[in-house]
Design an enzyme around this catalytic site. Structure first.
Site, PDB file in Angstrom:
ATOM      1  N   SER A   1      -2.771   2.158  10.355  1.00 26.80           N
ATOM      2  CA  SER A   1      -2.406   2.218  11.950  1.00 26.80           C
ATOM      3  C   SER A   1      -3.147   1.484  12.837  1.00 26.80           C
ATOM      4  O   SER A   1      -3.552   1.583  13.910  1.00 26.80           O
ATOM      5  CB  SER A   1      -2.625   3.711  12.501  1.00 26.80           C
ATOM      6  OG  SER A   1      -2.209   4.824  11.933  1.00 26.80           O
TER       7      SER A   1
ATOM      8  N   GLN B   1     -10.361   2.301   3.217  1.00 26.15           N
ATOM      9  CA  GLN B   1      -9.264   2.379   4.286  1.00 26.15           C
ATOM     10  C   GLN B   1      -9.524   3.409   5.270  1.00 26.15           C
ATOM     11  O   GLN B   1      -9.756   4.641   5.098  1.00 26.15           O
ATOM     12  CB  GLN B   1      -7.979   2.448   3.522  1.00 26.15           C
ATOM     13  CG  GLN B   1      -6.914   2.373   4.223  1.00 26.15           C
ATOM     14  CD  GLN B   1      -5.555   2.487   3.520  1.00 26.15           C
ATOM     15  OE1 GLN B   1      -4.503   3.246   4.095  1.00 26.15           O
ATOM     16  NE2 GLN B   1      -5.355   2.051   2.562  1.00 26.15           N
TER      17      GLN B   1
ATOM     18  N   LYS C   1       2.596  -0.748   8.822  1.00 29.27           N
ATOM     19  CA  LYS C   1       3.897   0.049   8.282  1.00 29.27           C
ATOM     20  C   LYS C   1       5.016  -0.275   9.523  1.00 29.27           C
ATOM     21  O   LYS C   1       4.641  -0.240  10.436  1.00 29.27           O
ATOM     22  CB  LYS C   1       3.667   1.496   8.161  1.00 29.27           C
ATOM     23  CG  LYS C   1       5.000   2.126   7.550  1.00 29.27           C
ATOM     24  CD  LYS C   1       5.743   2.986   8.782  1.00 29.27           C
ATOM     25  CE  LYS C   1       6.994   3.608   8.488  1.00 29.27           C
ATOM     26  NZ  LYS C   1       7.610   4.116   9.558  1.00 29.27           N
TER      27      LYS C   1
ATOM     28  N   ASN D   1       4.941  -8.704  12.295  1.00 24.66           N
ATOM     29  CA  ASN D   1       3.564  -8.517  11.865  1.00 24.66           C
ATOM     30  C   ASN D   1       3.355  -9.666  11.013  1.00 24.66           C
ATOM     31  O   ASN D   1       2.001 -10.233  11.245  1.00 24.66           O
ATOM     32  CB  ASN D   1       3.861  -7.117  11.267  1.00 24.66           C
ATOM     33  CG  ASN D   1       4.126  -6.077  12.078  1.00 24.66           C
ATOM     34  OD1 ASN D   1       3.794  -6.193  13.233  1.00 24.66           O
ATOM     35  ND2 ASN D   1       4.365  -4.896  11.243  1.00 24.66           N
TER      36      ASN D   1
ATOM     37  N   TYR E   1       2.618  10.015  -0.361  1.00 28.41           N
ATOM     38  CA  TYR E   1       4.030   9.384   0.374  1.00 28.41           C
ATOM     39  C   TYR E   1       5.117   9.911  -0.472  1.00 28.41           C
ATOM     40  O   TYR E   1       6.288   9.721  -0.084  1.00 28.41           O
ATOM     41  CB  TYR E   1       3.913   7.918   0.529  1.00 28.41           C
ATOM     42  CG  TYR E   1       2.807   7.601   1.362  1.00 28.41           C
ATOM     43  CD1 TYR E   1       1.854   8.285   1.941  1.00 28.41           C
ATOM     44  CD2 TYR E   1       2.263   6.221   1.335  1.00 28.41           C
ATOM     45  CE1 TYR E   1       0.683   8.119   2.664  1.00 28.41           C
ATOM     46  CE2 TYR E   1       1.093   5.792   2.017  1.00 28.41           C
ATOM     47  CZ  TYR E   1       0.358   6.495   2.747  1.00 28.41           C
ATOM     48  OH  TYR E   1      -0.705   6.079   3.572  1.00 28.41           O
TER      49      TYR E   1
ATOM     50  N   SER F   1     -11.142   6.298   1.186  1.00 30.87           N
ATOM     51  CA  SER F   1     -10.481   6.182   2.440  1.00 30.87           C
ATOM     52  C   SER F   1     -10.886   7.340   3.303  1.00 30.87           C
ATOM     53  O   SER F   1     -11.009   8.682   2.793  1.00 30.87           O
ATOM     54  CB  SER F   1      -8.972   6.395   2.205  1.00 30.87           C
ATOM     55  OG  SER F   1      -8.114   6.136   3.098  1.00 30.87           O
ATOM     56  N   ASN F   2     -11.061   7.279   4.546  1.00 28.12           N
ATOM     57  CA  ASN F   2     -11.560   8.212   5.494  1.00 28.12           C
ATOM     58  C   ASN F   2     -12.547   8.918   5.321  1.00 28.12           C
ATOM     59  O   ASN F   2     -12.906  10.062   5.670  1.00 28.12           O
ATOM     60  CB  ASN F   2     -10.232   9.220   5.488  1.00 28.12           C
ATOM     61  CG  ASN F   2      -8.571   8.704   6.075  1.00 28.12           C
ATOM     62  OD1 ASN F   2      -8.864   8.214   7.039  1.00 28.12           O
ATOM     63  ND2 ASN F   2      -7.931   8.873   5.132  1.00 28.12           N
TER      64      ASN F   2
ATOM     65  N   ASP G   1       0.795  -1.023  -0.001  1.00 27.20           N
ATOM     66  CA  ASP G   1       0.172   0.005   0.032  1.00 27.20           C
ATOM     67  C   ASP G   1       0.811   1.271   0.274  1.00 27.20           C
ATOM     68  O   ASP G   1       1.713   1.505   0.929  1.00 27.20           O
ATOM     69  CB  ASP G   1      -0.822  -0.015   1.283  1.00 27.20           C
ATOM     70  CG  ASP G   1      -1.763   1.247   1.453  1.00 27.20           C
ATOM     71  OD1 ASP G   1      -2.950   1.224   0.751  1.00 27.20           O
ATOM     72  OD2 ASP G   1      -1.565   2.258   2.077  1.00 27.20           O
TER      73      ASP G   1
END
Length: 268
Positions: free
Chosen positions: A179, A152, A222, A232, A42, A130-131, A37
Site C-alpha cells: 500500500s 513486508q 499494485k 509507477n 490472493y 510480514s506484518n 509479489d
C-alpha cells in the site's frame, strides 16, 4: 534462484485469478518490473505463473515472492503448502516466502522451523515475514537459523514505519512496503500535491520516489490499469530534493489503511 532483487516490485493483491492477473503480470514484466509479489491468500499464484509465461523474460531473471496464509502456519501445513505454491508458480524454488500475518495458526517454534527447513530442502531460497510487530520481528530473527531477507508491512508517507525501517537497516533485510500510495490517499495531501506539481508528476509517484529514497525500502505498488503500472515504474526516475524529502518526512500520521481487530499491533 533470481540473482537480483528489484526494489520496485509489482503487487498482485486483488488481481483476480484469470485474465486480469495474467495480463497485468505480463504487462508489468514487459514494462520492466522483475519483482512480482503474490500470496496464497490472493488465489492467483497460477495466474501469476501464466502471466510470466506470456512474456519472453527468463524466469531466472525474475524475483517471485509469495506468502503463507494464516491457516497454513503449522509446521506440517507450512512445509506442505509451500510446495504446492512452488508448483503453482511453476518455479524450481520460490525466491522469497513470507509468513503473511503472525496470527491464527502462527506458532514461532513450528512456523519458523518450517521456514528454515524449506530453505534447507531447496523449496524456497529466502525467508520473509510480514506484518510483524517489532518485538515479534526480533523474536523471529533470534529463532531462525537462516537470515530474514525481507519484512513486508504497510508503509507510505502517512504511515512511515520508522522503527521497522530502522530494524531493516540494523539487521540488513529489506522493508517491503505494501500500500505504498495509501490507496491513493496521498493524492489528498497538499504537500505531496505541491511537490508532485514541481516535478510534473502525480502524488502517487512522489510517494514511491520518497520510499525509494530510503535505505533498505522496496515498495510494491499494485495496479491493474496499464497506465498506472507505467507511471509507477517511471517513479524510479524522480529525484526529490533533500528539502522535499524532509517535508514528506514530516507528514507521518500513523494512518493505517489495513487495520482490523486481530492485527498484531492491536494485540500488543
Amino acid at each position: 534462484m533470481a540473482d537480483a532483487f528489484d526494489r520496485l516490485g509489482y503487487g498482485t493483491y486483488k488481481l483476480a485469478d484469470g485474465e486480469e492477473c495474467v495480463s497485468g503480470v505480463a504487462h508489468a514484466i514487459e514494462t520492466g518490473y522483475r519483482h512480482v509479489d503474490t500470496a496464497q491468500g490472493y488465489d492467483n499464484e497460477a495466474s501469476v505463473s501464466a502471466g510470466i509465461d506470456r512474456t519472453d523474460v527468463d524466469r531466472e531473471d525474475l524475483f517471485v515472492a509469495t506468502k503463507l496464509s494464516t491457516d497454513n502456519l503449522s509446521y506440517a501445513d507450512a512445509t506442505a503448502t509451500a510446495r504446492v505454491s512452488r508448483d503453482r508458480l511453476g518455479v524450481d524454488s520460490i525466491d522469497l516466502l513470507y509468513v503473511h500475518w503472525p496470527i491464527n495458526s502462527y506458532d514461532p517454534e513450528g512456523t519458523l522451523s518450517a521456514l528454515d527447513d524449506l530453505v534447507d530442502d531447496g523449496v524456497i531460497d529466502r525467508i520473509g515475514l510480514s506484518n510483524f510487530r517489532p518485538d515479534q520481528l526480533d523474536e523471529a530473527i533470534d529463532r531462525l537459523d537462516h537470515d530474514v531477507f525481507a519484512h513486508q508491512v504497510e508503509c507510505h508517507p502517512l504511515l512511515q514505519q520508522e522503527t521497522l525501517r530502522e530494524r531493516a537497516v540494523e539487521h540488513d533485510h529489506w522493508l517491503v512496503a505494501y500500500s505504498p500510495i495509501a490507496r491513493n490517499r496521498v493524492a489528498e495531501v497538499d504537500a505531496l500535491r505541491e511537490i508532485a506539481a514541481s516535478h510534473d508528476v502525480t502524488p502517487a509517484q512522489v510517494s514511491l520516489a520518497w520510499l525509494l529514497s530510503k535505505e533498505r525500502v522496496a515498495p510494491i505498488p499494485k495496479a491493474a490499469d496499464f497506465g498506472h503500472v507505467q507511471d509507477n515504474w517511471a517513479a524510479r526516475e524522480i529525484d526529490l530534493t533533500d528539502d522535499q524529502i524532509a517535508r514528506i518526512d514530516a507528514l507521518d500520521r500513523g494512518e493505517r489503511i489495513v487495520d482490523f481487530e486481530e492485527a498484531p499491533w492491536n494485540r500488543a
